[in-house]
Design a protein around this motif. Sequence first.
Motif, PDB file in Angstrom:
ATOM      1  N   THR A  81       0.842  -1.186   0.000  1.00 20.16           N
ATOM      2  CA  THR A  81       0.000   0.000   0.000  1.00 20.16           C
ATOM      3  C   THR A  81       0.884   1.244   0.000  1.00 20.16           C
ATOM      4  O   THR A  81       2.064   1.180   0.330  1.00 20.16           O
ATOM      5  N   ARG A  82       0.316   2.361  -0.382  1.00 19.26           N
ATOM      6  CA  ARG A  82       1.018   3.649  -0.406  1.00 19.26           C
ATOM      7  C   ARG A  82       2.252   3.607  -1.298  1.00 19.26           C
ATOM      8  O   ARG A  82       3.250   4.270  -1.024  1.00 19.26           O
ATOM      9  N   VAL A  83       2.207   2.815  -2.348  1.00 20.29           N
ATOM     10  CA  VAL A  83       3.335   2.700  -3.275  1.00 20.29           C
ATOM     11  C   VAL A  83       3.379   3.981  -4.120  1.00 20.29           C
ATOM     12  O   VAL A  83       2.450   4.285  -4.857  1.00 20.29           O
ATOM     13  N   TYR A  84       4.476   4.720  -3.982  1.00 18.87           N
ATOM     14  CA  TYR A  84       4.576   6.034  -4.617  1.00 18.87           C
ATOM     15  C   TYR A  84       6.012   6.334  -5.010  1.00 18.87           C
ATOM     16  O   TYR A  84       6.938   6.126  -4.227  1.00 18.87           O
ATOM     17  N   VAL A  85       6.159   6.843  -6.235  1.00 18.21           N
ATOM     18  CA  VAL A  85       7.444   7.348  -6.707  1.00 18.21           C
ATOM     19  C   VAL A  85       7.209   8.778  -7.178  1.00 18.21           C
ATOM     20  O   VAL A  85       6.331   9.031  -8.006  1.00 18.21           O
ATOM     21  N   ASP A  86       7.976   9.692  -6.651  1.00 16.87           N
ATOM     22  CA  ASP A  86       7.889  11.098  -7.032  1.00 16.87           C
ATOM     23  C   ASP A  86       8.053  11.216  -8.551  1.00 16.87           C
ATOM     24  O   ASP A  86       8.879  10.510  -9.142  1.00 16.87           O
ATOM     25  N   PRO A  87       7.285  12.091  -9.188  1.00 16.77           N
ATOM     26  CA  PRO A  87       7.397  12.233 -10.652  1.00 16.77           C
ATOM     27  C   PRO A  87       8.822  12.491 -11.145  1.00 16.77           C
ATOM     28  O   PRO A  87       9.191  12.043 -12.234  1.00 16.77           O
ATOM     29  N   ARG A  88       9.648  13.142 -10.341  1.00 17.15           N
ATOM     30  CA  ARG A  88      11.034  13.410 -10.747  1.00 17.15           C
ATOM     31  C   ARG A  88      11.878  12.146 -10.834  1.00 17.15           C
ATOM     32  O   ARG A  88      12.936  12.147 -11.469  1.00 17.15           O
ATOM     33  N   ALA A  89      11.421  11.064 -10.206  1.00 10.99           N
ATOM     34  CA  ALA A  89      12.190   9.822 -10.196  1.00 10.99           C
ATOM     35  C   ALA A  89      11.564   8.733 -11.056  1.00 10.99           C
ATOM     36  O   ALA A  89      12.087   7.623 -11.125  1.00 10.99           O
ATOM     37  N   ARG A  90      10.466   9.031 -11.705  1.00 11.11           N
ATOM     38  CA  ARG A  90       9.814   8.015 -12.534  1.00 11.11           C
ATOM     39  C   ARG A  90      10.627   7.758 -13.797  1.00 11.11           C
ATOM     40  O   ARG A  90      11.258   8.652 -14.342  1.00 11.11           O
ATOM     41  N   GLY A  91      10.615   6.503 -14.230  1.00  5.89           N
ATOM     42  CA  GLY A  91      11.374   6.119 -15.409  1.00  5.89           C
ATOM     43  C   GLY A  91      12.842   5.846 -15.128  1.00  5.89           C
ATOM     44  O   GLY A  91      13.619   5.645 -16.051  1.00  5.89           O
ATOM     45  N   THR A  92      13.213   5.816 -13.849  1.00  4.39           N
ATOM     46  CA  THR A  92      14.620   5.597 -13.482  1.00  4.39           C
ATOM     47  C   THR A  92      14.877   4.212 -12.900  1.00  4.39           C
ATOM     48  O   THR A  92      16.000   3.911 -12.528  1.00  4.39           O
ATOM     49  N   GLY A  93      13.826   3.393 -12.795  1.00  2.13           N
ATOM     50  CA  GLY A  93      13.961   2.100 -12.137  1.00  2.13           C
ATOM     51  C   GLY A  93      13.609   2.151 -10.666  1.00  2.13           C
ATOM     52  O   GLY A  93      13.669   1.133  -9.972  1.00  2.13           O
ATOM     53  N   GLY A  95      10.683   2.556  -9.267  1.00  2.66           N
ATOM     54  CA  GLY A  95       9.483   1.779  -8.944  1.00  2.66           C
ATOM     55  C   GLY A  95       9.809   0.307  -8.749  1.00  2.66           C
ATOM     56  O   GLY A  95       9.341  -0.322  -7.795  1.00  2.66           O
ATOM     57  N   ALA A  96      10.625  -0.241  -9.632  1.00  2.49           N
ATOM     58  CA  ALA A  96      11.023  -1.643  -9.509  1.00  2.49           C
ATOM     59  C   ALA A  96      11.847  -1.860  -8.240  1.00  2.49           C
ATOM     60  O   ALA A  96      11.646  -2.842  -7.513  1.00  2.49           O
ATOM     61  N   ALA A  97      12.761  -0.929  -7.953  1.00  2.00           N
ATOM     62  CA  ALA A  97      13.568  -1.040  -6.739  1.00  2.00           C
ATOM     63  C   ALA A  97      12.693  -0.953  -5.494  1.00  2.00           C
ATOM     64  O   ALA A  97      12.919  -1.679  -4.518  1.00  2.00           O
ATOM     65  N   LEU A  98      11.693  -0.091  -5.527  1.00  2.00           N
ATOM     66  CA  LEU A  98      10.774   0.026  -4.400  1.00  2.00           C
ATOM     67  C   LEU A  98      10.005  -1.270  -4.193  1.00  2.00           C
ATOM     68  O   LEU A  98       9.896  -1.763  -3.064  1.00  2.00           O
ATOM     69  N   LEU A  99       9.488  -1.854  -5.266  1.00  2.00           N
ATOM     70  CA  LEU A  99       8.764  -3.124  -5.125  1.00  2.00           C
ATOM     71  C   LEU A  99       9.683  -4.215  -4.592  1.00  2.00           C
ATOM     72  O   LEU A  99       9.279  -5.011  -3.735  1.00  2.00           O
ATOM     73  N   ASP A 100      10.923  -4.264  -5.069  1.00  2.00           N
ATOM     74  CA  ASP A 100      11.885  -5.251  -4.547  1.00  2.00           C
ATOM     75  C   ASP A 100      12.072  -5.079  -3.046  1.00  2.00           C
ATOM     76  O   ASP A 100      12.094  -6.061  -2.294  1.00  2.00           O
ATOM     77  N   LEU A 122      -4.921   4.399 -12.604  1.00  2.00           N
ATOM     78  CA  LEU A 122      -3.495   4.361 -12.277  1.00  2.00           C
ATOM     79  C   LEU A 122      -2.780   3.378 -13.212  1.00  2.00           C
ATOM     80  O   LEU A 122      -2.192   2.390 -12.787  1.00  2.00           O
ATOM     81  N   VAL A 123      -2.833   3.684 -14.495  1.00  2.30           N
ATOM     82  CA  VAL A 123      -2.346   2.770 -15.531  1.00  2.30           C
ATOM     83  C   VAL A 123      -0.847   2.536 -15.427  1.00  2.30           C
ATOM     84  O   VAL A 123      -0.367   1.423 -15.685  1.00  2.30           O
ATOM     85  N   GLU A 124      -0.080   3.552 -15.029  1.00  3.13           N
ATOM     86  CA  GLU A 124       1.372   3.379 -14.915  1.00  3.13           C
ATOM     87  C   GLU A 124       1.695   2.382 -13.800  1.00  3.13           C
ATOM     88  O   GLU A 124       2.571   1.532 -13.962  1.00  3.13           O
ATOM     89  N   ALA A 125       0.988   2.495 -12.712  1.00  4.38           N
ATOM     90  CA  ALA A 125       1.213   1.576 -11.589  1.00  4.38           C
ATOM     91  C   ALA A 125       0.857   0.152 -12.002  1.00  4.38           C
ATOM     92  O   ALA A 125       1.604  -0.791 -11.719  1.00  4.38           O
ATOM     93  N   ARG A 126      -0.270  -0.002 -12.658  1.00  3.90           N
ATOM     94  CA  ARG A 126      -0.675  -1.353 -13.082  1.00  3.90           C
ATOM     95  C   ARG A 126       0.360  -1.948 -14.031  1.00  3.90           C
ATOM     96  O   ARG A 126       0.687  -3.136 -13.934  1.00  3.90           O
ATOM     97  N   ALA A 127       0.895  -1.154 -14.940  1.00  2.00           N
ATOM     98  CA  ALA A 127       1.922  -1.651 -15.865  1.00  2.00           C
ATOM     99  C   ALA A 127       3.189  -2.054 -15.100  1.00  2.00           C
ATOM    100  O   ALA A 127       3.806  -3.079 -15.413  1.00  2.00           O
ATOM    101  N   LEU A 128       3.567  -1.266 -14.100  1.00  2.00           N
ATOM    102  CA  LEU A 128       4.734  -1.607 -13.286  1.00  2.00           C
ATOM    103  C   LEU A 128       4.529  -2.943 -12.594  1.00  2.00           C
ATOM    104  O   LEU A 128       5.425  -3.799 -12.590  1.00  2.00           O
ATOM    105  N   TYR A 129       3.356  -3.143 -12.000  1.00  2.00           N
ATOM    106  CA  TYR A 129       3.106  -4.394 -11.285  1.00  2.00           C
ATOM    107  C   TYR A 129       3.227  -5.590 -12.223  1.00  2.00           C
ATOM    108  O   TYR A 129       3.847  -6.600 -11.874  1.00  2.00           O
ATOM    109  N   VAL A 130       2.676  -5.485 -13.399  1.00  2.00           N
ATOM    110  CA  VAL A 130       2.754  -6.590 -14.362  1.00  2.00           C
ATOM    111  C   VAL A 130       4.213  -6.837 -14.755  1.00  2.00           C
ATOM    112  O   VAL A 130       4.665  -7.983 -14.802  1.00  2.00           O
ATOM    113  N   ARG A 131       4.964  -5.770 -15.035  1.00  6.47           N
ATOM    114  CA  ARG A 131       6.389  -5.921 -15.396  1.00  6.47           C
ATOM    115  C   ARG A 131       7.175  -6.602 -14.281  1.00  6.47           C
ATOM    116  O   ARG A 131       8.163  -7.299 -14.548  1.00  6.47           O
ATOM    117  N   GLN A 132       6.754  -6.405 -13.043  1.00  5.46           N
ATOM    118  CA  GLN A 132       7.468  -6.970 -11.897  1.00  5.46           C
ATOM    119  C   GLN A 132       6.936  -8.340 -11.474  1.00  5.46           C
ATOM    120  O   GLN A 132       7.285  -8.838 -10.414  1.00  5.46           O
TER     121      GLN A 132
END
Length: 155
Positions: A81-93, A95-100, A122-132
């Motif tokens: 829950t509360r999974v969040y990456v600041d927009p300035r850090a998106r696309g840098t990996g 999100g994947a590091a946070l999930l790990d 929240l399409v970006e989040a859903r795509a991240l979850y599938v990729r992970q």
Amino acid sequence: MAPEPFTTPAAVALRRAYYAEVAGRYWNRPVTEVETDQGLLEFPDDALAPPTGRFVVGRHRGEPLACGGVRLLDPATAELTRVYVDPRARGTGGGAALLDALEAQARALGAERVRLDTRSDLVEARALYVRQGYAEIPAYSSGPYAEHWFEKRLA
């Protein structure tokens, strides 16, 4: 990425940013400070502390830019829950590091699987979850904002 109490100044700022973004996207307008305060009161993070939960803060060059929580639903199942990456850090990996990091915390709590729910917009989040490696599953909760449910087995 490291565990940190959800009450530290950095964790509070990230939780506020998370709420402001998801509520703003839902309402299709900026969220006021009062609305953020109310939202955090309505959805407290008390379960994101030991012994049944953890909160993680991710920093880049010392700046807190990501956060997330994990809590046990039962002895074998943790929920993210509360999974969040600041927009300035998106696309840098980040999100994947946070999930790990969150999955590692779930394992440390004894979980064999992790679950989460999210919204359709929240399409970006859903795509991240599938990729992970998360797979969409039938509903396991009935929250007012839950429209998609995911699960991942922990090895």
